[in-house]
Design a protein around this motif. Structure first.
Motif, PDB file in Angstrom:
ATOM      1  N   ASP A  13      -1.805   0.656  -2.022  1.00  0.00           N
ATOM      2  CA  ASP A  13      -1.172   1.508  -3.030  1.00  0.00           C
ATOM      3  C   ASP A  13      -0.538   2.747  -2.400  1.00  0.00           C
ATOM      4  N   GLN A  34       2.754   1.719  -0.739  1.00  0.00           N
ATOM      5  CA  GLN A  34       3.824   1.479  -1.710  1.00  0.00           C
ATOM      6  C   GLN A  34       4.334   2.777  -2.309  1.00  0.00           C
ATOM      7  N   THR A  87      -8.586   3.784  -7.677  1.00  0.00           N
ATOM      8  CA  THR A  87      -7.199   3.358  -7.489  1.00  0.00           C
ATOM      9  C   THR A  87      -6.724   2.512  -8.671  1.00  0.00           C
ATOM     10  N   SER A  93      -5.615   6.544  -9.964  1.00  0.00           N
ATOM     11  CA  SER A  93      -4.530   6.585  -8.979  1.00  0.00           C
ATOM     12  C   SER A  93      -5.140   6.668  -7.593  1.00  0.00           C
ATOM     13  N   TRP A  94      -4.374   6.274  -6.581  1.00  0.00           N
ATOM     14  CA  TRP A  94      -4.851   6.411  -5.205  1.00  0.00           C
ATOM     15  C   TRP A  94      -5.152   7.860  -4.871  1.00  0.00           C
TER      16      TRP A  94
END
Length: 472
Positions: free
Chosen positions: A24, A27, A147, A151-152
């Motif tokens: 993640d 990306q 994650t 969110s990461w």
């Protein structure tokens, strides 16, 4: 002991939580398949390069002071990392986290080595090792949950409350340091030589696959790194107050522990990357599923470090415990790698990952207990830093080399590559790492044979620098 063990949980969580979030992060911030490893390597380079400075600072300024300073670095850098909007900002935050680790890690080991004696010290190292394994399990699971559901960025934010749990009670719970001893300084030139030298070598290894191994950047970086590290040892031999007293290199258990740790972390860092890459880009696991896939491995590592390691050391001594741990760890990683196929499953990975976990737990506890044996209390900080430096350098170099091997079978990103090509590279890298571990196990046999560990006084321990006695 709770605060010391929990601090190791934080270090381990921070290592494993990032692995699960790597796809993640790559990306979101547009990392390439090769450059993504810098999210891990930046931490390892700063940690490994500054550990000797951190260990010396622990001996001079006090373990309690550096313990709290390192945790503060962790908390602040985690906030910046979670807010990162680009690659440079995130890698910079990881560098600062590594600086915090370079202060925290030797401080924890020095506090354990100087606060406990006899069998209590062995038990303390076992609790510390089990806490590290627990942190790996929690990191993998937390990384997946955070994650996937948030969110990461939360793999960094989570470190802030964890650090505060320790920082708030630490001033009262940990005994005060003695007077500050700054006579002779801290050998800053040597710290710079070590840090820049390690960074240059890792840069050469990381850029080699992209620029070609005969390209100007990889060749010049590797050459610079070798020169600077040679200059570091020359400087240490000449200075009156070295960052790394070279007489410690005559301590056989410490030197063997450093060699074993170098090989151990070389394979382990690459193996974690390989496992994460296989279950996510290849098998298509979500971050939560990837975190759960790590869970059996790390739970068995807790058993290995908390239950089996102290029993093995008491019965067989660290020489055999280290040897068995490395061989079992290598067999486990090899079994995990060999079953990696495009149509593989979690159940195929399970037997190897369980063996992998047990072996890693045996190594982790026995190797650090061995590193501190025969070392005077006032040099426990720098001794633990020397061992930890070998570990972090091994991790950075191993990750660079094994990722290059894993990526040698395709070009571009994982999303663009054929699954069979990705798996072929991952399997090859895993088997190379497994072979290194098994061969590295024979290094442990260089420790002199002695009876199983027994409780002795710290004074007796310090009088036997050539023994393999583990503190406790």
């Amino acid at each position: 002991m709770f605060l010391l063990a929990f601090s190791q949980v934080i270090i381990s969580v921070d290592l494993n939580i990032v692995y699960v979030a790597l796809p993640d992060i790559g990306q979101a911030l547009h990392f390439s398949a090769q450059s993504l490893q810098w999210v891990v390597s930046a931490y390892s380079v700063a940690f490994g390069g500054l550990l000797l400075f951190g260990g010396r600072a622990v001996d001079r300024l006090g373990a309690r002071r550096l313990f709290m300073t390192g945790l503060t670095f962790y908390a602040v850098a985690s906030l910046v990392g979670g807010l990162a909007t680009g690659q440079a900002m995130l890698i910079g935050a990881r560098l600062v986290q590594g600086m915090g680790g370079a202060l925290l890690f030797p401080a924890v080991l020095a506090l354990i080595a100087t606060s406990f004696e006899g069998q209590q010290r062995t038990k303390a190292f076992s609790v510390w090792g089990a806490a590290g394994s627990l942190g790996l399990a929690a990191g993998a699971l937390l990384g997946g949950v955070l994650t996937d559901l948030a969110s990461w960025r939360w793999v960094f934010f989570i470190n802030i409350p964890l650090a505060l749990v320790i920082l708030i009670p630490a001033p009262k719970a940990i005994r005060r340091d003695g007077p500050v001893n700054t006579s002779g300084g801290f050998d800053v030139p040597a710290a710079l030589l070590a840090t820049i030298g390690v960074s240059a070598i890792v840069t050469g290894l990381v850029t080699g696959p992209d620029h070609g191994w005969t390209g100007s950047l990889p060749v010049s970086a590797l050459a610079l790194g070798v020169v600077l590290l040679l200059a570091f040892f020359f400087t240490e031999a000449k200075t009156r107050n070295p960052l790394m007293p070279l007489h410690l290199l005559r301590n056989r258990p410490l030197v063997v522990a450093m060699a074993v740790l170098l090989v151990f972390q070389t394979a382990l860092a690459g193996a974690y990357y390989i496992f994460t890459t296989y279950v996510q880009p290849v098998l298509g696991y979500s971050p939560i599923q990837a975190g759960l896939a790590f869970l059996p491995l790390t739970l068995f590592s807790i058993i290995g470090s908390g239950q089996l390691a102290p029993k093995c050391m008491e019965r067989f001594g660290p020489r055999i415990t280290l040897f068995l741990g490395m061989v079992v760890n290598g067999i486990g990683i090899g079994l995990t790698a060999v079953v990696m196929t495009t149509g593989g499953s979690f159940w195929a990975l399970l037997p190897g990952s369980l063996v992998w976990g047990v072996g890693g737990g045996l190594v982790f506890v026995s190797v650090f207990a061995t590193a501190g044996s025969g070392v005077a209390a006032e040099q426990q900080g720098v001794a633990s830093a020397m061992a930890s430096t070998a570990q972090q350098v091994g991790g950075a170099v191993g990750l660079a080399v094994l990722v290059a091997v894993a990526n040698s079978t395709f070009s571009g990103t994982y999303a663009d590559a054929a699954a069979s090509d990705v798996v072929s590279g991952l399997r090859l890298a895993g088997l190379i790492g497994a072979g290194l571990l098994i061969l590295g196990g024979f290094l442990a046999l260089a420790i002199k044979k002695r009876p199983a560990v027994t409780a002795v006084s710290s004074a007796e321990t310090r009088s036997e620098p050539e023994s393999e006695h583990v503190p406790g």
